[in-house]
Motif scaffolding. Sequence first.
Motif, short mmCIF file in Angstrom:
data_model
loop_
_atom_site.label_atom_id
_atom_site.label_comp_id
_atom_site.label_asym_id
_atom_site.label_seq_id
_atom_site.Cartn_x
_atom_site.Cartn_y
_atom_site.Cartn_z
N UNK A 50 0.81 -1.21 0.00
CA UNK A 50 0.00 0.00 0.00
C UNK A 50 0.85 1.28 0.00
N UNK A 51 0.26 2.34 -0.54
CA UNK A 51 0.71 3.69 -0.25
C UNK A 51 -0.04 4.14 1.01
N UNK A 52 0.67 4.72 1.94
CA UNK A 52 0.07 5.16 3.20
C UNK A 52 0.37 6.64 3.41
N UNK A 53 -0.68 7.42 3.61
CA UNK A 53 -0.54 8.85 3.92
C UNK A 53 -1.05 9.05 5.33
N UNK A 54 -0.22 9.59 6.20
CA UNK A 54 -0.62 9.76 7.59
C UNK A 54 -0.42 11.16 8.10
N UNK B 76 -1.76 8.23 20.06
CA UNK B 76 -1.93 9.49 19.35
C UNK B 76 -2.46 10.59 20.24
N UNK B 77 -2.18 11.82 19.85
CA UNK B 77 -2.84 12.96 20.46
C UNK B 77 -4.27 13.03 19.93
N UNK B 78 -4.91 14.17 20.07
CA UNK B 78 -6.35 14.26 19.87
C UNK B 78 -6.83 13.79 18.51
N UNK B 79 -6.12 14.14 17.45
CA UNK B 79 -6.62 13.74 16.14
C UNK B 79 -5.49 13.43 15.18
N UNK B 80 -5.82 12.57 14.24
CA UNK B 80 -4.90 12.20 13.17
C UNK B 80 -5.69 11.40 12.15
N UNK B 81 -5.08 11.18 11.00
CA UNK B 81 -5.77 10.34 10.03
C UNK B 81 -4.79 9.44 9.31
N UNK B 82 -5.34 8.41 8.71
CA UNK B 82 -4.56 7.44 7.97
C UNK B 82 -5.31 7.14 6.68
N UNK B 83 -4.67 7.36 5.56
CA UNK B 83 -5.24 7.00 4.26
C UNK B 83 -4.39 5.87 3.69
#
Length: 298
Positions: free
Chosen positions: A46-50, A89-96
């Motif tokens: 996969x390509x992973x964008x975080x 993690x802190x309050x927010x983050x995302x993973x695509x």
Amino acid sequence: MKHFKKISDLHEALGIKPPESPLFSAAYGERGKCDANTILEFSSDFYIIGFKKLKSGSMHYGKTKYDHDLGSMSFVKPLQKVVFKNVQLEEKGFLIIIHEDFLPGTVLYNEIRKYGYFDYEVNEALHLSPAEEDIIWNLYFSIEKEYHNNTDELSKAIIVSHLDSMLKYAQRFYKRQFINRKELTGSTVTKFNTLLAANFEERKTKNVGLPTVSLMAEKLHISSRYLTDLLKQETGKTALELIHLFLIAEAKNLLKEGEFNVTEISHLLGFENVTYFSRLFKKEVGSTPNEFKGSSLN
């Protein structure tokens, strides 16, 4: 080390809910949802964008540890090694997560390979300003909204369009980071040339080959692709072009001194093949080494 071929298996290993598609996922992480007390070492298809702010723990990819407390984006391409150690993690983050098989037939199939930051090591993560962070989050939520919508014939095209925009903005923001980093750490080209000079001095006493981009990057503790991008930003030339210019400058000096013949100079500079050296010299100077040596003696 685990290798993930299915996005669902990576989701399970990370402790997040199953993806809605086998080839693409978008996961929003809130505080406490991505806690882990284990070490996960993996590669994937996969390509992973975080985007993440680490409360504790660390993430490794490439050669270096990521433990920044500022919001940063990271970009991982297929087959790269990634390690999560007790990540919280802190309050927010995302993973695509984008499976390789999601890309054929889309504009991203070729475009994604053009972005050098997928080759960067972790200490070259993208650190966003508040305004930049807002742009990225708006794009992420647009992607997430479409991801959770009922799928139709336009769903994939819309997701790809938002992803394309996110990657283009990341390219712009990296260029800004290059400029800012120059001001903070000094000129990369100065350090680069210092290493080349040291390498040349070493070759006078040791049988070492030509300086390579990967060798110079390793000594500067950054990836080859990132080094080339930094130098291109500073000088308009790639790392390889600068290596060639340095070698030709040294060759000119040695030819003018007249102590060594062309074969000896070629060997001293690290070339295994005198023909290759002569061809490179003529390309850069416009004359062969012997012609240059003859003209300098007049």
